[in-house]
Design a protein around this motif. Sequence first.
Motif, PDB file in Angstrom:
ATOM      1  N   ALA A 141       3.610  -5.329  -4.879  1.00  0.00           N
ATOM      2  CA  ALA A 141       4.745  -4.828  -4.103  1.00  0.00           C
ATOM      3  C   ALA A 141       4.822  -3.307  -4.108  1.00  0.00           C
ATOM      4  N   VAL A 142       3.748  -2.639  -4.535  1.00  0.00           N
ATOM      5  CA  VAL A 142       3.768  -1.173  -4.613  1.00  0.00           C
ATOM      6  C   VAL A 142       4.003  -0.573  -3.221  1.00  0.00           C
ATOM      7  N   SER A 143       4.703   0.535  -3.179  1.00  0.00           N
ATOM      8  CA  SER A 143       5.023   1.160  -1.892  1.00  0.00           C
ATOM      9  C   SER A 143       3.789   1.688  -1.176  1.00  0.00           C
ATOM     10  N   ASP A 144       2.775   2.107  -1.930  1.00  0.00           N
ATOM     11  CA  ASP A 144       1.584   2.678  -1.307  1.00  0.00           C
ATOM     12  C   ASP A 144       0.355   2.396  -2.171  1.00  0.00           C
ATOM     13  N   PRO A 145      -0.394   1.332  -1.866  1.00  0.00           N
ATOM     14  CA  PRO A 145      -1.593   1.037  -2.653  1.00  0.00           C
ATOM     15  C   PRO A 145      -2.674   2.102  -2.527  1.00  0.00           C
ATOM     16  N   GLY A 146      -2.547   2.990  -1.533  1.00  0.00           N
ATOM     17  CA  GLY A 146      -3.516   4.069  -1.355  1.00  0.00           C
ATOM     18  C   GLY A 146      -3.098   5.378  -1.992  1.00  0.00           C
ATOM     19  N   VAL A 147      -2.183   5.327  -2.958  1.00  0.00           N
ATOM     20  CA  VAL A 147      -1.689   6.563  -3.567  1.00  0.00           C
ATOM     21  C   VAL A 147      -2.804   7.366  -4.225  1.00  0.00           C
ATOM     22  N   ALA A 148      -3.824   6.699  -4.767  1.00  0.00           N
ATOM     23  CA  ALA A 148      -4.919   7.437  -5.404  1.00  0.00           C
ATOM     24  C   ALA A 148      -5.690   8.271  -4.386  1.00  0.00           C
ATOM     25  N   ASP A 149      -5.862   7.737  -3.179  1.00  0.00           N
ATOM     26  CA  ASP A 149      -6.535   8.508  -2.124  1.00  0.00           C
ATOM     27  C   ASP A 149      -5.753   9.778  -1.792  1.00  0.00           C
ATOM     28  N   LYS A 150      -4.444   9.642  -1.721  1.00  0.00           N
ATOM     29  CA  LYS A 150      -3.623  10.807  -1.394  1.00  0.00           C
ATOM     30  C   LYS A 150      -3.643  11.833  -2.526  1.00  0.00           C
ATOM     31  N   ALA A 151      -3.603  11.345  -3.763  1.00  0.00           N
ATOM     32  CA  ALA A 151      -3.713  12.263  -4.893  1.00  0.00           C
ATOM     33  C   ALA A 151      -5.051  12.985  -4.856  1.00  0.00           C
ATOM     34  N   ALA A 152      -6.112  12.263  -4.511  1.00  0.00           N
ATOM     35  CA  ALA A 152      -7.435  12.874  -4.447  1.00  0.00           C
ATOM     36  C   ALA A 152      -7.498  13.976  -3.388  1.00  0.00           C
ATOM     37  N   ARG A 153      -6.840  13.767  -2.256  1.00  0.00           N
ATOM     38  CA  ARG A 153      -6.785  14.822  -1.237  1.00  0.00           C
ATOM     39  C   ARG A 153      -6.099  16.072  -1.784  1.00  0.00           C
ATOM     40  N   LEU A 154      -5.013  15.861  -2.507  1.00  0.00           N
ATOM     41  CA  LEU A 154      -4.305  17.008  -3.088  1.00  0.00           C
ATOM     42  C   LEU A 154      -5.155  17.702  -4.156  1.00  0.00           C
ATOM     43  N   VAL A 155      -5.891  16.926  -4.927  1.00  0.00           N
ATOM     44  CA  VAL A 155      -6.786  17.520  -5.934  1.00  0.00           C
ATOM     45  C   VAL A 155      -7.838  18.387  -5.266  1.00  0.00           C
TER      46      VAL A 155
END
Length: 199
Positions: A22-36
Motif C-alpha cells: 500500500a506504499v504511496s510510491d513504489p518507485g521512491v528509490a528511482d526518484k531518490a537516485a535522480r536526486l543523488v
Amino acid sequence: MDRALLVIDVQESFRRRPAWEAVSDPGVADKAARLVDAARAAGDLVVWVLHAEPGSGTPFDPPLGHVRLIDGLDPADGEPVLVKTSRNAFTTTSLHRTLTAAGVREVVICGIQTEQCCETTARLAADLGFQVTFVTDATATFPIPHRDAPPDRPLAEVLADPRTLPVGAVIDRTEYALAGRFATLASVDDLAPARRPVG
C-alpha cells in the motif's frame, strides 16, 4: 559545499513489511537516485541514513539483513552512511556534526516515511538553522490506521476501515505543516533531470 541531500531510510526493511503493498510510491528509490545524481553533479554532499531497531525482531533489526539501501542505491566514496534509532536523523547520529563540519547550510530531504522520519528531520533541521527543501514526491508513506483501531490488523482490514487516513491525505497534511514554516517544497523535476530506473 553548502548544500546536502539527505536520503532517509530508502531501505529494504520497508519492502519486507506487508504494508509495502500500500506504499504511496513504489518507485521512491528511482526518484531518490535522480536526486543523488543531481546532487553529485552539483558538488553537493550526499548523506545516507538508515533506520534500525535492534532487538525488535522486525525487518528493522540489523541481524536480519534488511537494514540496507534498496538495490540500485550505492553510496560513493566519502559519502556518509549513518544509522539512526530515532525517527529524526539527528538525535541518535552524528548528522549535525557532519553537516556543520562540511559547511552545509541547506538540506534537501527525500526518503521514507513522508510524515515520520522525513518530516521530523525537516522540522529539526529548520530548528537547527538549516534552510530546508522538502522533495515531497521523492518521499513515500503508508495508510495510517485510526488511533482507536486494534493493532496488528491485516493490511486488507486497515485499507477497508473508513477511518484509515489514506496516503494522499498523509502527504497533504505534511505539506501543509511544513510549507512556509519549516521547509520549501520542491519536486524531483525541479531539482533533477530524468534518469534510468533503479534495479
